[in-house]
Design an enzyme around this catalytic site. Structure first.
Site, PDB file in Angstrom:
ATOM      1  N   ASP A  53       0.812  -1.215   0.000  1.00 44.12           N
ATOM      2  CA  ASP A  53       0.000   0.000   0.000  1.00 44.12           C
ATOM      3  C   ASP A  53       0.849   1.270   0.000  1.00 44.12           C
ATOM      4  OD1 ASP A  53      -2.409  -1.339  -0.120  1.00 44.12           O
ATOM      5  OD2 ASP A  53      -2.637  -1.450   2.052  1.00 44.12           O
ATOM      6  N   GLY A  54       1.992   1.241   0.677  1.00 48.87           N
ATOM      7  CA  GLY A  54       2.879   2.408   0.670  1.00 48.87           C
ATOM      8  C   GLY A  54       3.365   2.732  -0.735  1.00 48.87           C
ATOM      9  N   ASN A 126      -4.988   8.708   0.947  1.00 43.80           N
ATOM     10  CA  ASN A 126      -5.422   8.115   2.210  1.00 43.80           C
ATOM     11  C   ASN A 126      -5.826   9.157   3.247  1.00 43.80           C
ATOM     12  OD1 ASN A 126      -5.421   5.389   1.838  1.00 43.80           O
ATOM     13  ND2 ASN A 126      -3.653   4.947   3.119  1.00 43.80           N
ATOM     14  N   ASP A 127      -4.843   9.949   3.706  1.00 44.97           N
ATOM     15  CA  ASP A 127      -5.153  10.810   4.848  1.00 44.97           C
ATOM     16  C   ASP A 127      -4.123  11.915   5.058  1.00 44.97           C
ATOM     17  OD1 ASP A 127      -2.932   9.487   6.063  1.00 44.97           O
ATOM     18  OD2 ASP A 127      -4.252   7.915   6.797  1.00 44.97           O
ATOM     19  N   ASP A 156      -3.569  12.966  20.878  1.00 41.97           N
ATOM     20  CA  ASP A 156      -2.236  12.841  20.282  1.00 41.97           C
ATOM     21  C   ASP A 156      -2.214  13.458  18.886  1.00 41.97           C
ATOM     22  OD1 ASP A 156      -1.300  11.579  22.504  1.00 41.97           O
ATOM     23  OD2 ASP A 156      -1.191   9.581  21.626  1.00 41.97           O
ATOM     24  N   THR A 167      -9.617   2.639   5.946  1.00 39.84           N
ATOM     25  CA  THR A 167      -9.169   1.304   6.352  1.00 39.84           C
ATOM     26  C   THR A 167      -7.673   1.278   6.669  1.00 39.84           C
ATOM     27  OG1 THR A 167      -8.923   0.723   4.008  1.00 39.84           O
ATOM     28  CG2 THR A 167     -10.979   0.094   5.083  1.00 39.84           C
ATOM     29  N   ALA A 168      -7.067   2.465   6.811  1.00 40.87           N
ATOM     30  CA  ALA A 168      -5.645   2.550   7.129  1.00 40.87           C
ATOM     31  C   ALA A 168      -5.462   3.021   8.576  1.00 40.87           C
ATOM     32  CB  ALA A 168      -4.956   3.474   6.119  1.00 40.87           C
ATOM     33  N   LEU A 171      -8.594   3.500  10.772  1.00 43.20           N
ATOM     34  CA  LEU A 171      -9.178   2.272  11.326  1.00 43.20           C
ATOM     35  C   LEU A 171      -8.498   1.903  12.642  1.00 43.20           C
ATOM     36  CD1 LEU A 171     -10.996  -0.270  11.031  1.00 43.20           C
ATOM     37  CD2 LEU A 171      -9.134  -1.310   9.723  1.00 43.20           C
TER      38      LEU A 171
END
Length: 271
Positions: A53-54, A126-127, A156, A167-168, A171
Site C-alpha cells: 500500500d505504501g 489516504n489521509d 495525540d 481502512t488505514a 481504522l
C-alpha cells in the site's frame, strides 16, 4: 483502453534482485507492449506497481496528476489497494481481453502555509494527520467546517481521511470503515483524552480547517499519506477539501467491498 506503453514501479526493497519485475515485464512485452521501469510519462497507458500500500500511495501522486490508471501487484503484507498477488500473474491476461474495470478513488487537497510561496498544496489518497511537534506531547486541535466550529479534540493528533484511507491509520484509531464509493471526509482523533470524543463524517463538498487552538500550543507536525512530516509554526491553519484529482485503480471482477475488507484484514491477522 488500449495498452501499449506500460511503466513498472517496483519497490526495490521487496524485489531486491529484480526477479518479480522481470516476470511482469516479460508478460507485457510478450503482448507487444513497450515497458519502462521508473517514472510515469505523458505516453504511459498503465502504471503497474509492485509492492504494498505504501508503494501504491507514492505512485498515486504522479498517476493522478496525469489520469493514469494503477494496477497493484502485492509484495507487501496486506496490500489493501493492490489487486493481485505476485503468484497470480495469469490474471494480467484479462487486461488484454478488456475484462477489467477502472475504479476512481476520491483524493484530498491539503493546503498548508508556506513561508516562500504563501501556501503549498499537497494531495492525499489516504489521509492527512496533524499531531504535536513533540512526540510525547498531546495537542489541542480545533476543526472548522465551512467556516463554523465543528469539533475540538485534546489528543495525540487527528486523522482526516478519505473513504480509501478509512481502512488505514484511521481504522487503527477507531475511525469508521467507509465504502470507497461513498464520497465523504472523516475526522478521527488519535488517543483523545476524553470520554465523549468521537469520529465525525462530513460531506465531500465541505471545506475543513484544522488548527492548534491551545494557548500554549507550539509547532504542529503534518504528515500526508505517511510521508515526511512537515513542521508548521504556531497558529498555522491547514485546509483540507476534496481534490479535483482522482486515483484510478484497475479492478478485476466485482468483489463486494465488505468481502474484500474481511479477506484482506483476516490475511493480515494470520500472517
Amino acid at each position: 483502453m488500449k495498452i501499449k506503453n506500460v511503466v513498472l514501479i517496483p519497490n526495490k526493497a521487496k524485489d531486491c534482485d529484480g526477479s518479480y519485475t522481470e516476470q511482469v515485464s516479460n508478460i507485457f512485452t510478450s503482448r507487444g507492449c513497450r515497458v519502462e521501469i521508473g517514472n510515469i510519462t505523458p505516453m504511459t497507458d498503465l502504471a503497474v506497481v509492485l509492492g504494498g500500500d505504501g508503494s501504491m500511495l507514492r505512485a498515486a501522486r504522479n498517476a493522478s496528476a496525469r489520469g493514469i490508471p494503477l494496477l497493484g501487484i502485492n509484495l507487501g503484507r496486506v496490500g489493501y489497494m493492490t489487486e493481485t498477488e505476485i503468484g497470480d500473474l495469469g490474471v494480467l491476461d484479462r487486461l488484454f481481453d478488456g475484462d477489467y474495470r477502472i475504479e476512481s478513488r476520491m483524493m484530498l487537497d491539503v493546503i498548508v502555509p508556506d513561508e516562500r510561496y504563501g501556501t503549498r498544496r499537497l494531495v492525499a489518497l489516504n489521509d492527512a494527520v496533524l499531531a504535536s511537534g513533540v512526540v510525547t506531547k498531546m495537542i489541542d486541535i480545533g476543526v472548522d467546517v465551512d467556516g463554523s466550529a465543528a469539533c475540538r479534540y485534546y489528543a495525540d493528533g487527528i486523522i482526516v481521511a478519505t473513504p480509501t484511507g478509512s481502512t488505514a491509520y484511521s481504522l487503527s484509531a477507531g475511525g469508521p470503515v467507509i465504502d470507497p464509493v461513498v464520497h465523504c471526509i472523516s475526522v478521527t482523533p488519535v488517543s483523545a483524552h476524553s470520554l465523549t470524543a468521537r469520529p465525525m463524517i462530513f460531506s465531500s463538498e465541505s471545506k475543513l480547517e484544522i488548527f492548534g487552538c491551545g494557548r500554549r500550543e507550539g509547532k504542529a507536525c503534518l504528515t500526508v499519506d505517511g510521508g515526511v512530516g512537515i513542521m508548521l509554526p504556531r497558529g498555522s491553519r491547514v485546509t483540507v477539501k476534496k481534490s479535483s484529482r482522482v486515483t484510478k485503480l484497475i479492478r478485476f471482477g466485482k468483489s463486494p467491498f465488505c468481502e474484500t475488507l474481511q479477506k484482506k484484514l483476516s490475511e493480515k491477522d494470520t500472517d
